[in-house]
Design an enzyme around this catalytic site. Structure first.
Site: not given
Ligand code: MG
Length: 331
Positions: A241, A135
């Site tokens: 997702k 991230k």
């Molecule tokens: Mg992402």
């Protein structure tokens, strides 16, 4: 087909707060549903919205479940805006399981933001991981660019790094990163730019200007989004997702026909929802990229964690997840 529907809301603290460019997330909330039919069929599903897709939606899910009055015939009886709930109902209605096309799939190890990534990267590499996701956009770009080189310098040969900026970067910062990433073993850069102005044109332009592939994640949460990006000629990755989609079968069919590059990824759902998501990943006919299921173990209550923390997930690891005990564990 007519089903009786029950629902149970859960609230599960994460072992460690989830830190992204959008802030800190400490408790996973969602709704389990249980469907039963007159022929003895029982199915379970999980609706697990992600906070920055709408903070109050678990309340709305609960209201929508209550409004059904205990019976349901079709996922379309709940509003399309409650996508994860629709998807949960569709999953719970599914009989049989998708045919596996892969016996095992690699897992991408999730690295924490900042310099803490270095230690975790070394541990994960030692454990056998070869795809890593980091991230970025959490700290200053100069610092993070230097840390990226330190991470890459410590990884075994053949490793690949995914970067996920969660839309944190202004255009100029994104350009610096994409230029650097194009010369390094970066598999793709996910959601590099902030959602402002001609966001889609900007992203498409960047995807053409730099050799490193880009990935869409927040930008796609429905089959309509997938159709839109395919129609615009998007050649990069689609991070799906699964747990957030109202009709994931429709989305995957569009992606299959387009021969798109798909990464199946966790929405930090529990094992109940992850079972369905993972079995879809095992049935995907296209090239298998490492799964975005490397964030675990997630929950203080480990019964709700989906998969063993290992660099390879076998089909049987996913198929042996049993939903009923998880339903029973929530009261
Ligand atoms: Mg992402």
């Amino acid at each position: 087909m007519d089903f009786a529907i029950e629902f149970r809301r859960y609230r599960l603290p994460f072992r460690q707060p989830v830190v992204t460019a959008r802030g800190t997330w400490t408790v996973r909330e969602g709704v389990f549903i249980r469907l039963s039919a007159a022929d003895g069929f029982v199915g379970y599903g999980e609706a697990a919205p992600v906070p920055h897709f709408g903070r109050d939606s678990v309340d709305r899910y609960e209201e929508a479940c209550r409004a059904l009055g205990g019976r349901i015939q079709s996922p379309e009886q709940v509003p399309a805006s409650l996508a994860s709930l629709r998807g949960a109902i569709a999953s719970a209605m599914r009989r049989g399981e998708p045919n596996p096309r892969h016996r095992s799939l690699a897992i991408a190890a999730l690295l924490p933001a900042g310099r803490a990534a270095l230690k975790v990267a070394a541990e994960k590499a030692e454990a056998g991981y070869r795809v890593f996701k980091w991230k970025v956009g959490v700290g200053a770009a100069d610092d993070e660019l230097a840390i990226m080189d330190d991470i890459l310098g410590g990884l075994p040969g053949g490793s690949r790094l995914r970067l996920d900026a969660n839309r944190a970067w202004p255009r100029r910062t994104a350009e610096r990163w994409l230029s650097a990433a194009s010369e390094r073993p970066v598999e793709f850069v996910e959601e590099p730019v902030s959602d402002e102005g001609d966001f889609k044109d900007l992203l498409l332009g960047l995807s053409r200007d730099y050799p490193v592939p880009l990935g869409l994640d927040e930008s796609i949460s429905s089959d309509a989004d997938v159709a839109d990006w395919l129609g615009r000629g998007w050649k990069g990755f689609f991070v799906i997702k699964t747990a957030l989609f109202g009709d994931v079968d429709a989305a995957l069919e569009l992606l299959r026909v387009a021969q798109a590059r798909v990464v199946f990824s966790s929405a930090l759902e529990t094992a109940l929802g992850a079972r369905d998501a993972l079995l879809l990943a095992f049935s995907w006919a296209g090239r298998a990229y490492a799964l975005g299921y490397g964030a675990g173990p997630l929950f203080v209550d480990s019964r709700f964690d989906a998969i063993p923390p290992a660099p390879l997930l076998r089909h049987e690891d996913a198929s042996r997840i049993s939903k009923e005990p998880l339903w029973n564990a929530v009261t």
